[in-house]
Design a protein around this motif. Structure first.
Motif, mmCIF file in Angstrom:
data_model
loop_
_atom_site.group_PDB
_atom_site.id
_atom_site.type_symbol
_atom_site.label_atom_id
_atom_site.label_comp_id
_atom_site.label_asym_id
_atom_site.label_seq_id
_atom_site.Cartn_x
_atom_site.Cartn_y
_atom_site.Cartn_z
ATOM 1 N N LEU A 65 0.820 -1.208 0.000
ATOM 2 C CA LEU A 65 0.000 0.000 0.000
ATOM 3 C C LEU A 65 0.858 1.263 0.000
ATOM 4 N N GLN A 66 1.846 1.349 0.868
ATOM 5 C CA GLN A 66 2.664 2.555 0.944
ATOM 6 C C GLN A 66 3.466 2.768 -0.332
ATOM 7 N N THR A 67 4.019 1.704 -0.882
ATOM 8 C CA THR A 67 4.786 1.818 -2.126
ATOM 9 C C THR A 67 3.882 2.230 -3.278
ATOM 10 N N GLY A 68 2.726 1.608 -3.381
ATOM 11 C CA GLY A 68 1.789 1.940 -4.452
ATOM 12 C C GLY A 68 1.299 3.375 -4.346
ATOM 13 N N LEU A 69 0.961 3.806 -3.140
ATOM 14 C CA LEU A 69 0.506 5.178 -2.936
ATOM 15 C C LEU A 69 1.613 6.168 -3.267
ATOM 16 N N ALA A 70 2.832 5.859 -2.890
ATOM 17 C CA ALA A 70 3.962 6.737 -3.209
ATOM 18 C C ALA A 70 4.152 6.860 -4.715
ATOM 19 N N LEU A 71 4.031 5.744 -5.445
ATOM 20 C CA LEU A 71 4.175 5.792 -6.902
ATOM 21 C C LEU A 71 3.063 6.600 -7.559
ATOM 22 N N VAL A 72 1.848 6.446 -7.083
ATOM 23 C CA VAL A 72 0.732 7.219 -7.636
ATOM 24 C C VAL A 72 0.941 8.710 -7.381
ATOM 25 N N LEU A 73 1.360 9.074 -6.179
ATOM 26 C CA LEU A 73 1.581 10.483 -5.866
ATOM 27 C C LEU A 73 2.739 11.066 -6.670
ATOM 28 N N VAL A 74 3.797 10.298 -6.891
ATOM 29 C CA VAL A 74 4.903 10.767 -7.726
ATOM 30 C C VAL A 74 4.427 10.972 -9.154
ATOM 31 N N PHE A 75 3.627 10.030 -9.671
ATOM 32 C CA PHE A 75 3.092 10.157 -11.022
ATOM 33 C C PHE A 75 2.226 11.400 -11.173
ATOM 34 N N VAL A 76 1.309 11.624 -10.223
ATOM 35 C CA VAL A 76 0.424 12.795 -10.291
ATOM 36 C C VAL A 76 1.234 14.078 -10.183
ATOM 37 N N GLY A 77 2.207 14.116 -9.276
ATOM 38 C CA GLY A 77 3.047 15.307 -9.145
ATOM 39 C C GLY A 77 3.854 15.578 -10.392
ATOM 40 N N ALA A 78 4.434 14.533 -11.003
ATOM 41 C CA ALA A 78 5.200 14.709 -12.243
ATOM 42 C C ALA A 78 4.308 15.179 -13.372
ATOM 43 N N LYS A 79 3.104 14.628 -13.451
ATOM 44 C CA LYS A 79 2.188 15.044 -14.506
ATOM 45 C C LYS A 79 1.778 16.506 -14.322
ATOM 46 N N MET A 80 1.516 16.915 -13.088
ATOM 47 C CA MET A 80 1.159 18.313 -12.839
ATOM 48 C C MET A 80 2.337 19.231 -13.165
#
Length: 110
Positions: A85-100
């Motif tokens: 869960l923590q790894t997956g959430l971290a990857l999603v947040l990195v993806f959203v931040g990079a996209k923004m």
């Protein structure tokens, strides 16, 4: 509204010395519901990173407000089963931040 110092079963308000007073249960309910709204508003930038459709953003926030607390209590007992869960959430947040961040460079497809 004055708050009584003790719980009165499942009541939110009660009469004490002839006047209406709130119980600590009402104060807890107000805090929890306020946090639901704060977390829903906090998620608006993440939703806009995924879509520009206003209807989708609005409905996602409404569902977040209505179901966030209920889903927490549903999943609270099963959290140990979510090993990544923590790894997956971290990857999603990195993806959203990079996209923004990269939207300033050019238009990225959804």
């Amino acid at each position: 509204m004055p708050v009584s110092g003790e719980l009165r079963g499942g009541r939110f308000v009660t009469r004490e010395a002839g006047r209406w007073v709130a119980t600590p249960l009402l104060a807890a309910l107000v805090v929890v519901e306020t946090m639901d709204v704060v977390f829903a508003i906090d998620s608006v930038p993440a939703i806009f990173a995924v879509t520009d459709d206003v209807f989708t953003v609005f409905t996602a926030n409404v569902f977040a407000i209505l179901g966030l607390r209920a889903m927490y209590f549903l999943l609270a007992g099963t959290i140990p089963r979510f090993a990544y869960l923590q790894t997956g959430l971290a990857l999603v947040l990195v993806f959203v931040g990079a996209k923004m961040f990269l939207t300033d460079v050019g238009k990225l497809p959804v």
